[in-house]
Motif scaffolding. Structure first.
Motif, PDB file in Angstrom:
ATOM      1  N   SER A 164      40.202  35.689  40.619  1.00 26.02           N
ATOM      2  CA  SER A 164      39.784  35.574  39.216  1.00 26.02           C
ATOM      3  C   SER A 164      39.256  34.177  38.917  1.00 26.02           C
ATOM      4  O   SER A 164      38.252  34.009  38.212  1.00 26.02           O
ATOM      5  CB  SER A 164      40.945  35.902  38.276  1.00 26.02           C
ATOM      6  N   GLN A 194      44.856  35.936  41.451  1.00 26.42           N
ATOM      7  CA  GLN A 194      44.590  34.787  40.587  1.00 26.42           C
ATOM      8  C   GLN A 194      43.483  33.898  41.174  1.00 26.42           C
ATOM      9  O   GLN A 194      42.620  33.417  40.440  1.00 26.42           O
ATOM     10  CB  GLN A 194      45.866  33.965  40.367  1.00 26.42           C
ATOM     11  N   ARG A 252      48.743  29.776  34.445  1.00 24.63           N
ATOM     12  CA  ARG A 252      49.165  30.216  35.782  1.00 24.63           C
ATOM     13  C   ARG A 252      47.997  30.172  36.761  1.00 24.63           C
ATOM     14  O   ARG A 252      48.128  29.711  37.883  1.00 24.63           O
ATOM     15  CB  ARG A 252      49.755  31.616  35.742  1.00 24.63           C
ATOM     16  N   MET A 253      46.837  30.648  36.324  1.00 23.02           N
ATOM     17  CA  MET A 253      45.656  30.638  37.188  1.00 23.02           C
ATOM     18  C   MET A 253      45.292  29.199  37.560  1.00 23.02           C
ATOM     19  O   MET A 253      44.988  28.894  38.713  1.00 23.02           O
ATOM     20  CB  MET A 253      44.469  31.302  36.479  1.00 23.02           C
ATOM     21  N   THR A 312      49.551  38.613  44.056  1.00 21.06           N
ATOM     22  CA  THR A 312      49.315  37.982  42.754  1.00 21.06           C
ATOM     23  C   THR A 312      48.554  36.676  42.936  1.00 21.06           C
ATOM     24  O   THR A 312      47.628  36.374  42.186  1.00 21.06           O
ATOM     25  CB  THR A 312      50.647  37.736  42.010  1.00 21.06           C
TER      26      THR A 312
END
Length: 194
Positions: A168, A165, A133-134, A161
């Motif tokens: 991150s 992401q 997903r990232m 979200t």
């Protein structure tokens, strides 16, 4: 006959089995743990596989000399040396890139593309190691130049979200880049992360 155990020495096996048989048993027993250790240290599946291959080549070449040595510590020592050699090679490459980009404007025009190519390679490797997903969100933002809102709508997730992401992903890339020459970390971040 059982697989070679971590604590076992090769002496008894080399007396009763061929070098190839001993090597195959050692490979089957230790490949996965050596690979996991390499992957943890270098963060790239491809690099980890190359290193593990090198470790077992060293084992093959030195198998006859290892009769009275425990196998596991030997394999991990070789792994450590191979990882250090990889880091040294990468440091030399990046040092060259930094030095070539710090030359006066008279420097050859190919210096900048070489620098960007090296940096791009480092970032692509790290992106491939991101969770799916990232990785998707990062690619949508950086490669497709989509806004946070567009990514949110496309993936049917909240904008927060998406932001989390991307943050991150950015932190992962910064951590990876810090392993390389610290003088260029800021430049790397400007060129590829922001």
């Amino acid at each position: 006959m059982e697989n070679l155990k971590n604590e076992e020495f090769l002496a008894g096996y080399l007396d009763t089995l061929s070098k190839r048989q001993v090597f195959e048993r050692a490979f089957k027993t230790h490949w996965e743990s050596i690979y996991r250790s390499a992957l943890q240290k270098v963060g790239s599946e491809e690099a980890a596989k190359d290193i593990v291959q090198d470790v077992f080549i060293v084992l093959w070449n030195k198998l006859d000399e290892l009769k009275d040595r425990p196998l596991t510590p030997f394999l991990h020592a070789v792994l450590k040396n191979k990882v250090l050699q990889l880091f040294e090679r990468n440091a030399v490459r990046l040092r060259y890139v930094v030095e070539s980009t710090q030359q006066p404007q008279v420097a050859e025009p190919c210096d900048e593309p070489l620098f960007e190519k090296e940096l791009d390679s480092i970032i692509k490797d790290e992106v491939l190691n991101m969770p799916p997903r990232m990785q998707t969100i990062y690619r949508m933002k950086k490669e497709e130049d989509l806004s946070i809102r567009d990514i949110s709508k496309s993936l049917q997730i909240s904008e927060q979200t998406v932001k989390n992401q991307l943050y991150s992903a950015s932190e992962r890339l910064k951590a990876k880049l810090k392993l390389y020459n610290p003088q260029i970390t800021l430049m790397l971040l400007i060129l590829f992360v922001n």
